[in-house]
Structures are given as structure tokens and as C-alpha cells.
Design a protein around this motif. Sequence first.
Motif, PDB file in Angstrom:
ATOM      1  N   GLU A 179       0.825  -1.214   0.000  1.00 49.82           N
ATOM      2  CA  GLU A 179       0.000   0.000   0.000  1.00 49.82           C
ATOM      3  C   GLU A 179       0.854   1.256   0.000  1.00 49.82           C
ATOM      4  OE1 GLU A 179      -2.617  -0.223   3.273  1.00 49.82           O
ATOM      5  OE2 GLU A 179      -3.885  -1.822   2.401  1.00 49.82           O
ATOM      6  N   ASN A 180       1.986   1.213   0.681  1.00 42.09           N
ATOM      7  CA  ASN A 180       2.853   2.395   0.747  1.00 42.09           C
ATOM      8  C   ASN A 180       3.634   2.625  -0.535  1.00 42.09           C
ATOM      9  OD1 ASN A 180       2.021   2.849   3.394  1.00 42.09           O
ATOM     10  ND2 ASN A 180       3.655   1.576   4.247  1.00 42.09           N
ATOM     11  N   GLN A 181       3.788   1.612  -1.364  1.00 46.07           N
ATOM     12  CA  GLN A 181       4.520   1.783  -2.617  1.00 46.07           C
ATOM     13  C   GLN A 181       3.738   2.660  -3.584  1.00 46.07           C
ATOM     14  OE1 GLN A 181       5.428  -2.079  -4.172  1.00 46.07           O
ATOM     15  NE2 GLN A 181       7.073  -2.471  -2.708  1.00 46.07           N
ATOM     16  N   PRO A 182       4.428   3.553  -4.319  1.00 46.66           N
ATOM     17  CA  PRO A 182       3.714   4.403  -5.292  1.00 46.66           C
ATOM     18  C   PRO A 182       3.129   3.581  -6.430  1.00 46.66           C
ATOM     19  CG  PRO A 182       6.097   4.637  -5.525  1.00 46.66           C
ATOM     20  CD  PRO A 182       5.874   3.816  -4.293  1.00 46.66           C
ATOM     21  N   LYS A 183       1.956   3.971  -6.867  1.00 47.06           N
ATOM     22  CA  LYS A 183       1.279   3.258  -7.941  1.00 47.06           C
ATOM     23  C   LYS A 183       1.842   3.691  -9.289  1.00 47.06           C
ATOM     24  CE  LYS A 183      -3.396   1.585  -8.736  1.00 47.06           C
ATOM     25  NZ  LYS A 183      -4.822   1.809  -8.435  1.00 47.06           N
ATOM     26  N   GLU A 216      -0.781   2.018 -14.576  1.00 47.80           N
ATOM     27  CA  GLU A 216      -2.014   1.494 -13.980  1.00 47.80           C
ATOM     28  C   GLU A 216      -3.043   2.599 -13.760  1.00 47.80           C
ATOM     29  OE1 GLU A 216      -1.126  -0.651 -10.479  1.00 47.80           O
ATOM     30  OE2 GLU A 216       0.231  -2.087 -11.448  1.00 47.80           O
ATOM     31  N   ILE A 217      -2.578   3.798 -13.385  1.00 50.40           N
ATOM     32  CA  ILE A 217      -3.508   4.909 -13.174  1.00 50.40           C
ATOM     33  C   ILE A 217      -4.202   5.292 -14.475  1.00 50.40           C
ATOM     34  CG2 ILE A 217      -3.682   7.328 -12.477  1.00 50.40           C
ATOM     35  CD1 ILE A 217      -1.332   6.806 -10.570  1.00 50.40           C
ATOM     36  N   TYR A 218      -3.407   5.442 -15.563  1.00 50.88           N
ATOM     37  CA  TYR A 218      -3.989   5.790 -16.857  1.00 50.88           C
ATOM     38  C   TYR A 218      -4.924   4.693 -17.361  1.00 50.88           C
ATOM     39  CZ  TYR A 218      -0.500   9.512 -16.983  1.00 50.88           C
ATOM     40  OH  TYR A 218       0.257  10.608 -16.688  1.00 50.88           O
ATOM     41  N   GLU A 219      -4.534   3.449 -17.070  1.00 49.88           N
ATOM     42  CA  GLU A 219      -5.379   2.332 -17.510  1.00 49.88           C
ATOM     43  C   GLU A 219      -6.729   2.353 -16.788  1.00 49.88           C
ATOM     44  OE1 GLU A 219      -5.154  -2.570 -17.812  1.00 49.88           O
ATOM     45  OE2 GLU A 219      -3.496  -1.411 -16.959  1.00 49.88           O
TER      46      GLU A 219
END
Length: 306
Positions: free
Chosen positions: A242-246, A250-253
Amino acid sequence: MSSSRTAAYILRNNRIKNMRFPRTKKAAYSYVWDDKADKILPEHYKKRCLEFMTSEPTPVHYVPSSGTFGIHKLTKLPNKIQNVPIPIVYPQEANEELWGGEGIIMGYKMDKGKLRMKNRLPKLWKPFICKRAVYSEILDKWFEISVTMRVLDLIDECQGFDNYILKTQERDLNSLLAMKIRREMLLALANKTCYSNDKEKQEKVLQKYKAFTIPAEEAEWVGLTVSEALVKVKRSVEAQLENQPKPLKEIYEENLVLKLHLKKENKWEQLMDEIDQTKEEAKEAPSLIAKINPFSEYNRTKNKKS
């Protein structure tokens, strides 16, 4: 066979059948894990578990004899000394109380006048348990715990409840409750949370129990069962993910999938209009500084209307 012997034989068999003896255990609890868990559990936790499972407990229900040969007390004949531990049963209450290594012994009544067994009737020897209040100096707390008389003697020998919990080996404590209290004590010493309001008392306690202080990362695992340890590992892994940046990919998808889904339902334009409207309302809304400043346009228009 006489009638009296027949009656005694039937009575003995019926009592043995009705008394369901549980299987004897070497300890009140155990640590068992598979190869998959072996890869994810920390090394200091596995080392402590293996030490608990392989170490021999202090003899409580018998006095071990030294040497190879001795004289039998009843027959007065020489015999070979064999220090065989007495099979002991540890019920669930042993993990919820402090028994100090004592347990339930299963055996038979013996005729005191003769060497042979007379009317072999099963018998259980149980430890004497009483409720007592004990004080922990590290935690500054009183505990009302069911203990045996042996535990009270050991607390006096160790000069305090804290020393008894911290000095005694886990194999001799043989209680999950005792290990839970030990974990709280070790965490209080590692994180220096004991007597936070009194610094002088805190320094004295930390100096007194300095020999038992371990890192907080290891103290968190003390007294945990294998199932609790696996749950702790799972939660730590989830927290790291959860702490790792996304990734932006994946965000654009996700945004693209949401846009296509809304367009399919003809809700995309409505959503964009609502977003534009909220932006305009946010621009028109006066800021806190504008409300406080008496010379701002917001206050001027407000004075004109009034």
C-alpha cells in the motif's frame, strides 16, 4: 474367579472406558510450520521456536537421580537408574494461567501395604491452583492470575514477578499467557514507554532490566503462535504494497476503463459538466483571507447590499 474379584474387574474396566484420557503432550503448546511458512518467517522467531521445542524442561514431578546404579527403596536390591520423565497432560487452562511446568498426572492407586497393585483404579493428580494478585514493575500494573504454589515460590526466588517472567526459559514457563506478558514487558523496555511521566523512575527501571532489553523488531514476535506470526507477516506485506507508489501506467489504464464505461452509459458528458461546475463554484467562493480583509471585493459588495 470369585465374585468380589469379578466385581472389581468390571468396575475397573468400566471406569477406564468412561474416563477418556487425552493424549499426553510434551508441552502446553507447540510450534509447527510447513516449508512455505519457513521461507517468510523471520530467523530470530524460528530460532526461538526451535529452542523451545528441543530443550528439556526442568523436572517438576520427580527428582532425577545421579549415577548409573542404585538401591531400590522397596526391594533393597541394586537396580539400574533410569530418569524417565513422568507423562504429563497440559489442558487448555495451562495456557490461560501460570502453572510453572506442573500438569495433570494420570496413574493408578497403589496398595501401600504390599508391592503389588490392588484394585487398579485410575486416579488423576492435579496441581493446586489459586488466584493471586501479582505486580509488574515494568508495566506498572497489577494482574489477577490463577497460579500454582510452585509459581509463587519461583517468584520469591527470582525476587519479583518481572524477573520470573524474563529470566525463566520459555520451556519452563510453558504458558501462552506468560509469553504474552513477556512480550508486553520487552516492548515497554525497547520502546521506553514505561513511566513516561516520571523520567527518573523510567531510567531506574531501564537500568535495572537492561540485561533483558532486545530490539523492538524482535520483541514484537515474542509469544506469538505460528498462526499469529503468519497473520503478522501477511499484514506487513500488505502495508508495504500500500505504501509503494502506484505506476502511472495502472492509473492511466484505470482512468481509460472508467471513461469508456461512462461513455457507454452516456454519463461521461454529464460527469464533465459536474466537474466544470464545481470548479467554477470553487473559484467564485471567497477565500478566508478575503473574508477577513475589510477592503476586499467580497466585503465591499457585502456592505453595499446591507
